[in-house]
Design a protein around this motif. Structure first.
Motif, PDB file in Angstrom:
ATOM      1  N   ARG A 156      83.509 -20.246  42.981  1.00  0.00           N
ATOM      2  CA  ARG A 156      84.469 -19.143  43.068  1.00  0.00           C
ATOM      3  C   ARG A 156      84.136 -18.220  44.236  1.00  0.00           C
ATOM      4  NH1 ARG A 156      83.604 -17.291  38.591  1.00  0.00           N
ATOM      5  NH2 ARG A 156      85.211 -18.355  37.389  1.00  0.00           N
ATOM      6  N   MET A 170      86.505 -17.545  47.441  1.00  0.00           N
ATOM      7  CA  MET A 170      87.024 -16.200  47.645  1.00  0.00           C
ATOM      8  C   MET A 170      86.589 -15.636  49.001  1.00  0.00           C
ATOM      9  SD  MET A 170      89.049 -15.552  45.221  1.00  0.00           S
ATOM     10  CE  MET A 170      89.369 -13.812  45.464  1.00  0.00           C
ATOM     11  N   ASN A 205      89.042 -16.559  51.342  1.00  0.00           N
ATOM     12  CA  ASN A 205      90.373 -16.056  51.002  1.00  0.00           C
ATOM     13  C   ASN A 205      91.228 -17.119  50.327  1.00  0.00           C
ATOM     14  OD1 ASN A 205      92.137 -13.860  50.905  1.00  0.00           O
ATOM     15  ND2 ASN A 205      93.167 -14.453  52.795  1.00  0.00           N
ATOM     16  N   TYR A 209      92.495 -18.574  46.709  1.00  0.00           N
ATOM     17  CA  TYR A 209      92.727 -18.297  45.291  1.00  0.00           C
ATOM     18  C   TYR A 209      92.878 -19.629  44.571  1.00  0.00           C
ATOM     19  CZ  TYR A 209      94.969 -16.022  41.222  1.00  0.00           C
ATOM     20  OH  TYR A 209      95.301 -15.557  39.976  1.00  0.00           O
ATOM     21  N   ASN A 222      90.204 -19.003  39.521  1.00  0.00           N
ATOM     22  CA  ASN A 222      90.600 -17.627  39.228  1.00  0.00           C
ATOM     23  C   ASN A 222      91.431 -17.566  37.952  1.00  0.00           C
ATOM     24  OD1 ASN A 222      90.577 -17.742  42.516  1.00  0.00           O
ATOM     25  ND2 ASN A 222      89.823 -15.797  41.738  1.00  0.00           N
ATOM     26  N   ALA A 245      99.948 -12.834  41.839  1.00  0.00           N
ATOM     27  CA  ALA A 245      98.605 -12.820  41.241  1.00  0.00           C
ATOM     28  C   ALA A 245      97.551 -13.078  42.305  1.00  0.00           C
ATOM     29  CB  ALA A 245      98.514 -13.871  40.131  1.00  0.00           C
ATOM     30  N   ALA A 246      97.805 -14.036  43.195  1.00  0.00           N
ATOM     31  CA  ALA A 246      96.863 -14.354  44.272  1.00  0.00           C
ATOM     32  C   ALA A 246      96.715 -13.168  45.216  1.00  0.00           C
ATOM     33  CB  ALA A 246      97.333 -15.595  45.032  1.00  0.00           C
ATOM     34  N   LYS A 266      96.845 -10.070  44.613  1.00  0.00           N
ATOM     35  CA  LYS A 266      96.022  -8.996  44.021  1.00  0.00           C
ATOM     36  C   LYS A 266      94.530  -9.277  44.145  1.00  0.00           C
ATOM     37  CE  LYS A 266      99.517  -7.620  40.616  1.00  0.00           C
ATOM     38  NZ  LYS A 266      99.870  -7.622  39.173  1.00  0.00           N
ATOM     39  N   GLU A 267      94.181 -10.570  44.288  1.00  0.00           N
ATOM     40  CA  GLU A 267      92.776 -10.960  44.329  1.00  0.00           C
ATOM     41  C   GLU A 267      92.254 -11.140  45.755  1.00  0.00           C
ATOM     42  OE1 GLU A 267      90.572 -11.376  41.895  1.00  0.00           O
ATOM     43  OE2 GLU A 267      91.986 -10.865  40.300  1.00  0.00           O
ATOM     44  N   ARG A 268      93.160 -11.407  46.689  1.00  0.00           N
ATOM     45  CA  ARG A 268      92.715 -11.718  48.054  1.00  0.00           C
ATOM     46  C   ARG A 268      92.729 -10.487  48.944  1.00  0.00           C
ATOM     47  NH1 ARG A 268      96.226 -16.550  50.066  1.00  0.00           N
ATOM     48  NH2 ARG A 268      97.826 -15.632  48.795  1.00  0.00           N
TER      49      ARG A 268
END
Length: 218
Positions: A24, A28, A31, A33, A133, A213-214, A216-218
């Motif tokens: 993970r 990450m 970049n 997801y 993720n 959703a991706a 928000k994490e990247r």
């Protein structure tokens, strides 16, 4: 004897989770997801990936997990998708060490979304973290409306659910209310998208949810 077995299983999960966390972090940092795609054989996992990609702006990567063959991987490569193959040769699911080896053979020069299509199975894939993720569960109306009751863990762990082959509903004895009641008893949060791999219906909305959703994490 039971206590020894429990201890061994704890060690196996701990080792797997340690490698999953490395996977993970590795992705990450690039970049990327990652989505663990679960579903029974024939439920339309690869077809759903093809349909989702049509509506996604992100760079798409795929790892295909199968007991044997690379049919789905070659199918995706013909569409210019960067795809890698994992064959388990009997194991009913992917694990973090297998995924670790696969991601280190891939070129993630550009950030994007990695779909890891797990081995066709509604039991084992939900048990192990492979560095994802989120988990995406794909089920079809042809599988039957009783699946949340028979395979609860997959539904409980899912972060997004695609109900596929909805174009067949007029021809099947699928009780949608019964299905949703069982699903919501296990999982009150995961969005459910009704889709059809044949007509493409519903995938645009599911793709938009994944992209958000991706993002928000990247």
């Amino acid at each position: 004897m039971h206590m020894v077995k429990a201890g061994v299983m704890e060690d196996i999960y701990a080792h797997n989770n340690h490698i999953a966390e490395h996977v993970r972090e590795y992705l990450m940092k690039r970049n990327v997801y990652t989505i663990n795609v679960m579903g029974a054989p024939g439920t339309g996992k690869t077809t759903s990936l093809e349909q989702l990609m049509k509506h996604m702006k992100s760079k798409i990567y795929v790892i295909e997990g199968d007991i044997e063959s690379d049919i789905d991987t070659e199918r995706l490569r013909k569409e210019n998708v960067t795809a890698a193959q994992i064959n388990t040769f009997g194991a009913c699911h992917l694990d973090a060490p297998l995924v670790h080896n696969a991601v280190h053979t891939m070129d993630f020069r550009e950030g994007g979304i990695l779909f890891i299509e797990n081995v066709g199975n509604l039991v084992c894939p939900a048990e192990l973290n492979i560095g994802e993720n989120i988990k995406m569960l794909i089920v079809s109306v042809a599988d039957g409306s009783d699946k949340p009751y028979k395979y609860p863990l997959a539904f409980e762990k899912a972060d997004i659910i695609l109900l596929n082959k909805t174009d067949l509903m007029p021809y099947l004895d699928f009780d949608e209310d019964f299905f949703m009641k069982g699903l919501r008893h296990l999982n009150k949060q995961a969005p459910v998208f009704k889709v059809s791999g044949k007509t493409g219906e519903g995938y645009k909305e599911a793709a938009a949810w994944i992209e958000e959703a991706a993002g928000k994490e990247r």
